[in-house]
Motif scaffolding. Structure first.
Motif, PDB file in Angstrom:
ATOM      1  N   TRP A  49      -4.547  12.399  27.508  1.00  0.00           N
ATOM      2  CA  TRP A  49      -5.825  12.502  28.599  1.00  0.00           C
ATOM      3  C   TRP A  49      -6.324  13.940  28.190  1.00  0.00           C
TER       4      TRP A  49
ATOM      5  N   GLU B 211       5.691  13.913  33.716  1.00  0.00           N
ATOM      6  CA  GLU B 211       4.497  13.924  32.784  1.00  0.00           C
ATOM      7  C   GLU B 211       4.080  15.177  31.925  1.00  0.00           C
TER       8      GLU B 211
ATOM      9  N   TRP C 144      -2.717   9.423  46.331  1.00  0.00           N
ATOM     10  CA  TRP C 144      -3.183  10.657  45.779  1.00  0.00           C
ATOM     11  C   TRP C 144      -4.553  10.920  45.927  1.00  0.00           C
TER      12      TRP C 144
ATOM     13  N   HIS D 114       3.629   5.082  39.546  1.00  0.00           N
ATOM     14  CA  HIS D 114       2.779   6.338  39.786  1.00  0.00           C
ATOM     15  C   HIS D 114       1.219   5.671  40.224  1.00  0.00           C
TER      16      HIS D 114
ATOM     17  N   TRP E 203       3.683  12.554  28.786  1.00  0.00           N
ATOM     18  CA  TRP E 203       2.561  11.878  29.308  1.00  0.00           C
ATOM     19  C   TRP E 203       1.618  11.021  28.330  1.00  0.00           C
TER      20      TRP E 203
ATOM     21  N   ASN F   3      -2.341   4.919  34.407  1.00  0.00           N
ATOM     22  CA  ASN F   3      -3.382   4.861  35.478  1.00  0.00           C
ATOM     23  C   ASN F   3      -2.856   3.444  36.266  1.00  0.00           C
TER      24      ASN F   3
ATOM     25  N   LYS G  32      -2.513   3.065  40.058  1.00  0.00           N
ATOM     26  CA  LYS G  32      -3.247   3.889  41.183  1.00  0.00           C
ATOM     27  C   LYS G  32      -4.191   3.182  41.906  1.00  0.00           C
TER      28      LYS G  32
ATOM     29  N   GLN H 158      -8.681   9.266  41.697  1.00  0.00           N
ATOM     30  CA  GLN H 158      -8.829   7.766  41.455  1.00  0.00           C
ATOM     31  C   GLN H 158      -8.671   7.018  42.631  1.00  0.00           C
TER      32      GLN H 158
ATOM     33  N   ASP I  88      -0.978   3.490  28.793  1.00  0.00           N
ATOM     34  CA  ASP I  88      -2.010   2.730  29.520  1.00  0.00           C
ATOM     35  C   ASP I  88      -2.771   1.560  28.756  1.00  0.00           C
TER      36      ASP I  88
ATOM     37  N   GLN J 191       5.495  17.506  37.273  1.00  0.00           N
ATOM     38  CA  GLN J 191       4.600  16.848  36.127  1.00  0.00           C
ATOM     39  C   GLN J 191       5.111  17.543  34.869  1.00  0.00           C
TER      40      GLN J 191
ATOM     41  N   HIS K  16       2.934  19.715  33.054  1.00  0.00           N
ATOM     42  CA  HIS K  16       1.551  19.754  32.367  1.00  0.00           C
ATOM     43  C   HIS K  16       1.522  21.340  31.928  1.00  0.00           C
TER      44      HIS K  16
ATOM     45  N   ASN L 283       1.581  12.284  45.609  1.00  0.00           N
ATOM     46  CA  ASN L 283       1.287  12.904  44.268  1.00  0.00           C
ATOM     47  C   ASN L 283       0.229  14.156  44.671  1.00  0.00           C
ATOM     48  N   GLU L 284       0.819  15.292  44.160  1.00  0.00           N
ATOM     49  CA  GLU L 284       0.028  16.588  44.481  1.00  0.00           C
ATOM     50  C   GLU L 284      -0.668  16.827  45.917  1.00  0.00           C
TER      51      GLU L 284
HETATM   52  C1  XIL Z   1      -4.424  11.122  34.138  1.00  0.00           C
HETATM   53  C2  XIL Z   1      -4.704   9.939  33.122  1.00  0.00           C
HETATM   54  O1  XIL Z   1      -3.571  10.156  32.074  1.00  0.00           O
HETATM   55  C3  XIL Z   1      -5.997   9.765  32.744  1.00  0.00           C
HETATM   56  O2  XIL Z   1      -6.296   8.589  31.795  1.00  0.00           O
HETATM   57  C4  XIL Z   1      -7.120   9.826  33.718  1.00  0.00           C
HETATM   58  O3  XIL Z   1      -8.226   9.624  33.341  1.00  0.00           O
HETATM   59  C5  XIL Z   1      -6.708  10.796  34.835  1.00  0.00           C
HETATM   60  O4  XIL Z   1      -5.545  10.894  35.221  1.00  0.00           O
HETATM   61  N1  XIL Z   1      -1.669  14.228  37.100  1.00  0.00           N
HETATM   62  C6  XIL Z   1      -1.446  13.003  37.238  1.00  0.00           C
HETATM   63  C7  XIL Z   1      -1.619  11.840  36.423  1.00  0.00           C
HETATM   64  O5  XIL Z   1      -0.725  12.803  38.216  1.00  0.00           O
HETATM   65  O6  XIL Z   1      -1.785  10.637  37.237  1.00  0.00           O
HETATM   66  C8  XIL Z   1      -2.979  12.246  35.790  1.00  0.00           C
HETATM   67  O7  XIL Z   1      -3.307  11.063  34.596  1.00  0.00           O
HETATM   68  C9  XIL Z   1      -2.681  13.433  34.948  1.00  0.00           C
HETATM   69  C10 XIL Z   1      -2.562  14.401  35.785  1.00  0.00           C
END
Ligand code: XIL
Length: 349
Positions: free
Chosen positions: A316, A268, A117, A113, A308, A77, A80, A120, A53, A237, A239, A161-162
């Motif tokens: 994040w 991610e 979405w 990316h 990520w 970011n 976006k 953002q 970032d 992703q 996470h 996305n999502e």
């Molecule tokens: C996150 C960023 O890392 C942060 O800096 C921002 O504040 C919020 O978004 N899924 C996604 C990413 O697809 O774009 C997100 O990134 C994390 C969750």
């Protein structure tokens, strides 16, 4: 350096009409530099990357590792909607260009990316009221302007996305509510019209294993393919959180998408924990990272893994999940954690 010298001496030999020195004559020292995660992944024909970032671009020590250890990057970011089209029809690619220029200078691939979405988004878009025709025109212009700007520089686009809820129903976003589910196929077609070489992805979280949400993507991608819509990748992703357990069937899930004819990318990856981090938690985290990377290695069409960001210094997680963190393979001082070594081992380092 060694390579440059070897190339120079080869050039000198050739000019002098002599045979170039055989590669084996290169000093052995070059062979002993530890391989980076990016280089190790490349031996498996995959990439290993890290998101980044723009605020981090003032941190020289951070950039040094970002540029040397990883073969791929994703702007966290900068691509976006809020960043790239802050006013209607007014585009600003300054931040994203900075990341892409860094990637280029360090021979890194770039994932784009993300084009669509629900988070953002700029205020002008979320606060406006739009007819379907108006929103369709806005969407098309946004996608095509951004894809055109990065044409030839971005290998994948997370086009949507999502898009789904946990139960596999469509998320009720501005786009879905105004345009219906067809916005996804339209978006893929518009992106493809503009850059025929970028691979177009759908990307989401909690789709690591087989379940209602990944099933929804499976059904959608199958249908899109049957309809001739240019979808070429499924982005997982990844996470994860230690307290929720390691997802089951990661490899099988990747394989079923591969069998549909799309590639798969881990886009991610991070593995958070309740703080404080303990040696036990860090050891479990290391196993999870290794197992996740192993799954990708076992699936031919899994093209790579992106974490990520790579250091807890810039993760994040603490801002979004209070009390959680320590999610990445490097700690806040940019020192490798057990996860770094376990990933390296799985990659054959
Ligand atoms: C996150 C960023 O890392 C942060 O800096 C921002 O504040 C919020 O978004 N899924 C996604 C990413 O697809 O774009 C997100 O990134 C994390 C969750």
């Amino acid at each position: 350096m060694t390579r440059i010298l070897a190339a120079l001496s080869a050039a000198v030999c050739l000019t002098a009409g002599l045979a170039a020195a055989p590669a084996a004559a290169a000093p052995a020292a070059a062979e002993h530099r530890p391989r980076t995660l990016g280089e190790l992944a490349e031996k498996h024909h995959k990439y290993f990357g890290s998101a980044t970032d723009n605020p981090e671009f003032t941190d020289a020590a951070y950039l040094k590792l970002l540029g040397s250890e990883f073969g791929q990057t994703t702007p966290g970011n900068a691509m976006k909607w809020y960043a790239t089209e802050p006013e209607r029809g007014v585009f600003d690619f300054t931040a994203a260009d900075q990341v892409v220029a860094f990637a280029k200078a360090h021979h890194q691939k770039v994932r784009g990316h993300t084009l669509i979405w629900h988070n953002q988004l700029p205020a002008w878009l979320t606060e406006g009221t739009w007819t379907p025709d108006e929103l369709r025109a806005i969407l098309k212009n946004h996608i095509q302007t951004e894809v055109r700007h990065f044409k030839g520089q971005v290998m994948h686009w997370d086009v949507v996305n999502e898009a789904f809820n946990e139960d596999g129903t469509y998320r009720e976003t501005l786009f879905y509510k105004t345009l219906g589910p067809g916005y996804i196929a339209d978006a893929l077609r518009w992106a493809h019209e503009t850059d025929r070489h970028a691979k177009l992805y759908l990307n989401d979280y909690n789709v690591d294993g087989i379940g209602p949400k990944s099933d929804a993507y499976y059904t959608l991608i199958k249908q899109l393919k049957a309809d001739g819509v240019p979808v070429e990748g499924f982005g997982i992703q990844g996470h994860l959180a230690l307290q929720y357990g390691f997802p089951a069937d990661v490899q099988q899930n990747m394989q079923r998408f591969a069998d549909l004819g799309v590639e798969v990318a881990v886009t991610e990856l991070d593995i958070r924990m309740n703080l404080p981090a303990t040696p036990d938690k860090l050891a479990t985290q290391a196993t999870w990272y290794a197992d996740y990377v192993k799954a990708c290695l076992a699936v031919k069409k899994c093209v790579g893994v992106t974490i990520w960001d790579y250091t807890d210094k810039y993760s994040w997680i603490p801002a979004v999940f209070p009390g959680e963190g320590a999610a990445l393979p490097y700690d806040e001082n940019l020192l490798p954690k057990p996860a770094y070594y376990s990933i390296k081992k799985v990659l054959g380092g």
